[in-house]
Design an enzyme around this catalytic site. Structure first.
Site, PDB file in Angstrom:
ATOM      1  CG  HIS A  55      -2.050  -0.869   1.214  1.00 19.22           C
ATOM      2  ND1 HIS A  55      -3.076  -0.756   2.113  1.00 19.22           N
ATOM      3  CD2 HIS A  55      -2.385  -1.890   0.392  1.00 19.22           C
ATOM      4  CE1 HIS A  55      -3.995  -1.652   1.849  1.00 19.22           C
ATOM      5  NE2 HIS A  55      -3.590  -2.366   0.810  1.00 19.22           N
ATOM      6  CD  GLU A  57      -2.009   4.103   3.235  1.00 22.20           C
ATOM      7  OE1 GLU A  57      -1.700   3.437   2.207  1.00 22.20           O
ATOM      8  OE2 GLU A  57      -3.179   4.200   3.642  1.00 22.20           O
ATOM      9  CB  CYS A  85      -6.679  -0.256   5.247  1.00 24.15           C
ATOM     10  SG  CYS A  85      -4.964  -0.851   5.170  1.00 24.15           S
ATOM     11  CB  CYS A  88      -2.042   1.751   6.242  1.00 22.67           C
ATOM     12  SG  CYS A  88      -1.642   0.808   4.746  1.00 22.67           S
TER      13      CYS A  88
END
Length: 154
Positions: A55, A57, A85, A88
């Site tokens: 992701h 992040e 999410c 993260c």
């Protein structure tokens, strides 16, 4: 919402567009240290690298750790175009990120959807979470991406 947050979020949006150009969900993220230096950048690379750990992040956090030569990102701020999410936001807390600033809300996978209170353990470590910085620009990128995937006219 301050001017500094807006400027950093514009950089995160550029990273999201880079992901969009690579047919990834357009999310961009960056980590900024206490002095205001960008020490980590990332965009989604989940499709390219075949793993959820890529992701935006997570990529930004990993780069920031390498730059600082420390996994502890105390005093740092994570800027991201989409609400993080659970994975993260937890990584931010475990990395000791002090502040998270995000653009668009995530109605499907956002950390705020935790209704059992499990994330309180993690999010209490983050002193400040600011939502809605460049919300419309972030949301438009996402809408365009998913419309294209569905075959809608953009």
């Amino acid at each position: 919402m301050n001017e500094r947050d807006q400027l950093f979020m514009q950089t995160a949006l550029k990273l999201a567009k880079k992901g969009l150009a690579e047919d990834e969900i357009p999310v961009g993220a960056l980590v900024v240290n206490k002095r205001g230096d960008i020490i980590g950048k990332g965009y989604n690379q989940v499709q390219e690298k075949y793993s959820q750990v890529y992701h935006a992040e997570m990529n930004a956090l990993m780069e920031a750790g390498q730059v600082q030569k420390d996994w502890r990102l105390e005093g740092c701020t994570l800027y991201v175009t989409l609400e993080p999410c659970m994975m993260c936001i937890s990584a931010c807390a475990l990395s000791r990120v002090e502040r998270v600033v995000y653009g668009a809300d995530s109605p499907l996978f956002g950390y705020h959807l935790d209704t059992e209170g499990v994330l309180q353990l993690y999010t209490k470590q983050i002193k400040n979470i600011t939502a809605g910085v460049c919300r419309d620009q972030s949301a438009e990128l996402l809408k365009a991406f998913f419309a294209k995937k569905r075959g809608d006219r953009v």
